[in-house]
Each structure stands twice: as C-alpha cells, then as structure tokens.
Design an enzyme around this catalytic site. Structure first.
Site, short mmCIF file in Angstrom:
data_model
loop_
_atom_site.label_atom_id
_atom_site.label_comp_id
_atom_site.label_asym_id
_atom_site.label_seq_id
_atom_site.Cartn_x
_atom_site.Cartn_y
_atom_site.Cartn_z
N GLY A 183 22.48 -5.82 -44.48
CA GLY A 183 23.19 -4.79 -43.72
C GLY A 183 24.17 -3.96 -44.55
O GLY A 183 24.99 -3.24 -43.99
N SER A 209 18.60 -5.22 -46.59
CA SER A 209 18.60 -3.77 -46.81
C SER A 209 17.26 -3.21 -47.28
O SER A 209 17.21 -2.26 -48.06
CB SER A 209 19.71 -3.37 -47.79
OG SER A 209 20.99 -3.66 -47.23
N ASN A 232 13.63 -8.33 -37.67
CA ASN A 232 14.66 -9.15 -37.03
C ASN A 232 15.62 -8.20 -36.33
O ASN A 232 16.44 -7.55 -36.97
CB ASN A 232 15.38 -9.98 -38.11
CG ASN A 232 16.61 -10.69 -37.58
OD1 ASN A 232 16.82 -10.80 -36.37
ND2 ASN A 232 17.43 -11.19 -38.50
N TRP A 233 15.48 -8.15 -35.01
CA TRP A 233 16.31 -7.18 -34.25
C TRP A 233 17.75 -7.65 -34.06
O TRP A 233 18.58 -6.90 -33.55
CB TRP A 233 15.66 -6.89 -32.89
CG TRP A 233 14.50 -5.93 -32.97
CD1 TRP A 233 13.95 -5.40 -34.11
CD2 TRP A 233 13.76 -5.37 -31.88
NE1 TRP A 233 12.91 -4.56 -33.79
CE2 TRP A 233 12.78 -4.52 -32.42
CE3 TRP A 233 13.84 -5.51 -30.49
CZ2 TRP A 233 11.88 -3.80 -31.62
CZ3 TRP A 233 12.94 -4.81 -29.69
CH2 TRP A 233 11.98 -3.96 -30.26
N LYS A 234 18.01 -8.91 -34.42
CA LYS A 234 19.35 -9.47 -34.26
C LYS A 234 19.83 -9.28 -32.81
O LYS A 234 19.00 -9.31 -31.90
CB LYS A 234 20.32 -8.85 -35.28
CG LYS A 234 19.75 -8.94 -36.70
CD LYS A 234 20.74 -8.65 -37.78
CE LYS A 234 20.06 -8.81 -39.14
NZ LYS A 234 20.96 -8.70 -40.26
N GLU A 277 23.53 -15.32 -40.90
CA GLU A 277 24.48 -15.02 -39.83
C GLU A 277 24.68 -16.24 -38.92
O GLU A 277 25.77 -16.43 -38.38
CB GLU A 277 24.01 -13.78 -39.05
CG GLU A 277 24.24 -12.51 -39.88
CD GLU A 277 23.29 -11.36 -39.60
OE1 GLU A 277 22.59 -11.38 -38.58
OE2 GLU A 277 23.23 -10.44 -40.46
N HIS A 291 19.15 -18.31 -40.59
CA HIS A 291 19.60 -17.00 -41.03
C HIS A 291 21.08 -17.11 -41.43
O HIS A 291 21.84 -17.85 -40.80
CB HIS A 291 19.44 -15.97 -39.91
CG HIS A 291 19.67 -14.57 -40.38
ND1 HIS A 291 20.94 -14.05 -40.56
CD2 HIS A 291 18.81 -13.59 -40.76
CE1 HIS A 291 20.83 -12.81 -41.00
NE2 HIS A 291 19.55 -12.51 -41.14
N GLY A 335 15.91 -6.16 -41.12
CA GLY A 335 16.88 -6.11 -40.03
C GLY A 335 16.96 -4.71 -39.44
O GLY A 335 16.10 -4.28 -38.66
N GLY A 336 17.99 -3.99 -39.83
CA GLY A 336 18.28 -2.68 -39.25
C GLY A 336 17.09 -1.74 -39.18
O GLY A 336 16.88 -1.06 -38.16
N GLU A 342 17.17 -14.02 -48.68
CA GLU A 342 18.03 -12.93 -48.23
C GLU A 342 19.42 -13.09 -48.84
O GLU A 342 20.24 -13.87 -48.31
CB GLU A 342 18.16 -12.94 -46.71
CG GLU A 342 16.85 -12.77 -45.98
CD GLU A 342 17.08 -12.24 -44.58
OE1 GLU A 342 16.54 -11.16 -44.28
OE2 GLU A 342 17.79 -12.88 -43.79
P1 PGA Z 1 19.03 -5.82 -42.97
O1 PGA Z 1 18.98 -7.33 -42.43
O2 PGA Z 1 17.62 -5.41 -43.25
O3 PGA Z 1 19.68 -5.04 -41.88
O4 PGA Z 1 19.85 -5.86 -44.24
C1 PGA Z 1 18.05 -8.25 -42.90
C2 PGA Z 1 18.20 -9.57 -42.21
O5 PGA Z 1 19.35 -9.99 -41.98
O6 PGA Z 1 17.21 -10.23 -41.85
#
Ligand code: PGA
Length: 251
Positions: free
Chosen positions: A174, A213, A11-13, A100, A98, A234-235, A168
């Site tokens: 993050g 994470s 997930n590149w956000k 966010e 998600h 994510g990251g 999650e």
């Molecule tokens: P993260 O994000 O791996 O950067 O913690 C995961 C996500 O929000 O899908």
C-alpha cells in the site's frame, strides 16, 4: 519440472459493498475473454461478499477466495468465520497470515499454521503470507525473518499442491514502494530453497507470489523475475482495468 501455472489473486481487504460486484463481474468478463492468458485468477472479497461473488463466478475461471479464517471448524468463537463456512460459501482459496492480520490481530506463526491446516482440511488452498518490515530489510535480516515465518507457518505434512506462498514485504504494501527485481529474485530463490527442503521435489511447483504495490506499470518486470509465479494484489485489484493490466502480463 515445468514452472507452476501462475496465479494472480486480488485481495480486496476491508473494501467493497454490494455495488463493487459490478467490478467483479467486469473482471469475470475480461478473464473469460482471455485477458489473463494462461494465468489462474482469484478475487478475495470481504466475507460479506464471498457467497455473492461465488454465485457470480460459478463455473467460470475466476476463483473466489477469502482473507482469513478461524483455525476451528465451528464453535463458540463469536465474530469468527471458519474455513468450512467459506468452502460452503464457494471459496477455493483462503489467505492466511497477511501482515495486516499479524499486526492488527497479533497473529503468531503458530496461529497462521493452524489456520493453514484448517484451510487444507477443507480441501481449499491456503495462500500463506510472509514478509519483512523496512527495518528488517535495512538491517539485512529479511531472509532470516521470512525463513522463520515459513518454518513456523508451514508444515511438512501439508499437501504442497494446496499451498501458495505470498512474499509481501510489509514496507511495500500500500505504499507504492517495491523492492528491486534483484531483491525479489534473491528472496524468492531463498523461499524456493526452503520449500524444496520442506516438500522435496514437490516444493518446486509450489507457487510463490509477489505482493506489495503491484500495479500495471510494474507488473511485467516483477512477474518476469525468476521464481515469481504470480501476484497478490491489493489496491489495484479493486478496479477491473488495473487488475487486468496486471493479469494481462500472462497473455
Ligand atoms: P497492495 O497490497 O497491492 O495494495 O500493496 C497487497 C497486499 O497487501 O496483499
């Protein structure tokens, strides 16, 4: 029933300009060389890169996903993008709910369910996200919160073959923090039970991803937990080496 085929999805956000596609091309090459073993892989870039990424990935084993969609197919919804448009652009997966989006855009479970339905109606797979906050974890209500999110975001009428659940914990996203393997096992078992109740025996083959994470150094432990059928990353999905360091646990 045999365990579902794992899925490692990136997930590149809100990250990635056109130049980031070179990293994506490197991921395709690594997966083509067997770097993800028996796992399925997907990358969910921002909307602006979905079509270009799909062009690059064409015919290969790395699927393209998107990070959200509108619940309607088309219409007067300025700034929104529909699941049909994303299917047309080459997406196979769409993340819905998600944390966010639940936080930034006030998305309710009912909204998430409507979006998931829209995804399935296009023949795509919905990655439905759930997870508790830190205070809910500390209060001991994590399962109740996640259970409520699943009840409100899924529907018995959904095709279980087109549903992926991503657990999650909000406090792990993050932050570099992760739950213990025992905590992950407990809540994934709880989610599995909910899916079996909703979908019957088919609930056993719905993939439950862990997200929050995930990185190469903790992937083997987290992916080794019972009922963890892959990761939403994510990251660490922005760099080919990190993403492959995670997907590589399935080699
Ligand atoms: P993260 O994000 O791996 O950067 O913690 C995961 C996500 O929000 O899908």
């Amino acid at each position: 029933m045999t365990a579902p085929r794992p899925l490692v999805a990136g997930n590149w956000k809100m990250n990635g300009l056109k130049g980031q596609l070179t990293e994506f091309a490197a991921i395709i090459e690594a997966v083509n060389s067997g770097g993800a073993g028996h796992a399925e892989t997907a990358i969910c870039p921002p909307f602006t890169l979905v079509a270009a990424a799909a062009d690059l990935a064409l015919g290969g084993p790395v699927a393209i996903g998107a990070q959200d969609c509108h619940a309607n197919v088309s219409g007067a919804h300025t700034g929104d993008v529909s699941a049909q448009m994303l299917a047309d652009a080459g997406a196979k997966y769409i993340i819905v709910g998600h944390s966010e989006r639940r936080t930034d855009h006030g998305e309710s479970n009912a909204t998430v369910r409507a979006k998931a339905k829209a995804v399935l109606e296009q023949g795509l797979t919905a990655i439905v996200c759930v997870g508790e906050t830190k205070s809910e974890r500390v209060d001991g209500t994590a399962s109740a919160v996640v259970g409520g999110q699943l009840d409100g975001s899924l529907d018995a009428a959904f095709d279980p073959d087109k549903v992926v659940v991503a657990y999650e914990p909000v406090w792990a996203i993050g932050t570099g923090l992760t739950p213990t393997a025992a905590d992950v096992e407990e809540i994934h078992a709880f989610i599995r039970g909910k899916l079996e109740k909703l979908f019957g025996v088919k609930g056993q083959s719905v993939r439950i991803l862990y997200g929050g994470s995930v990185k190469p150094s903790n992937a083997a432990e987290l992916m080794g937990v019972k009922d963890v059928n892959g990761a939403l990353v994510g990251g660490a999905s922005l760099k080919c080496a990190d993403f492959m360091g995670i997907a590589g646990v399935y080699r």
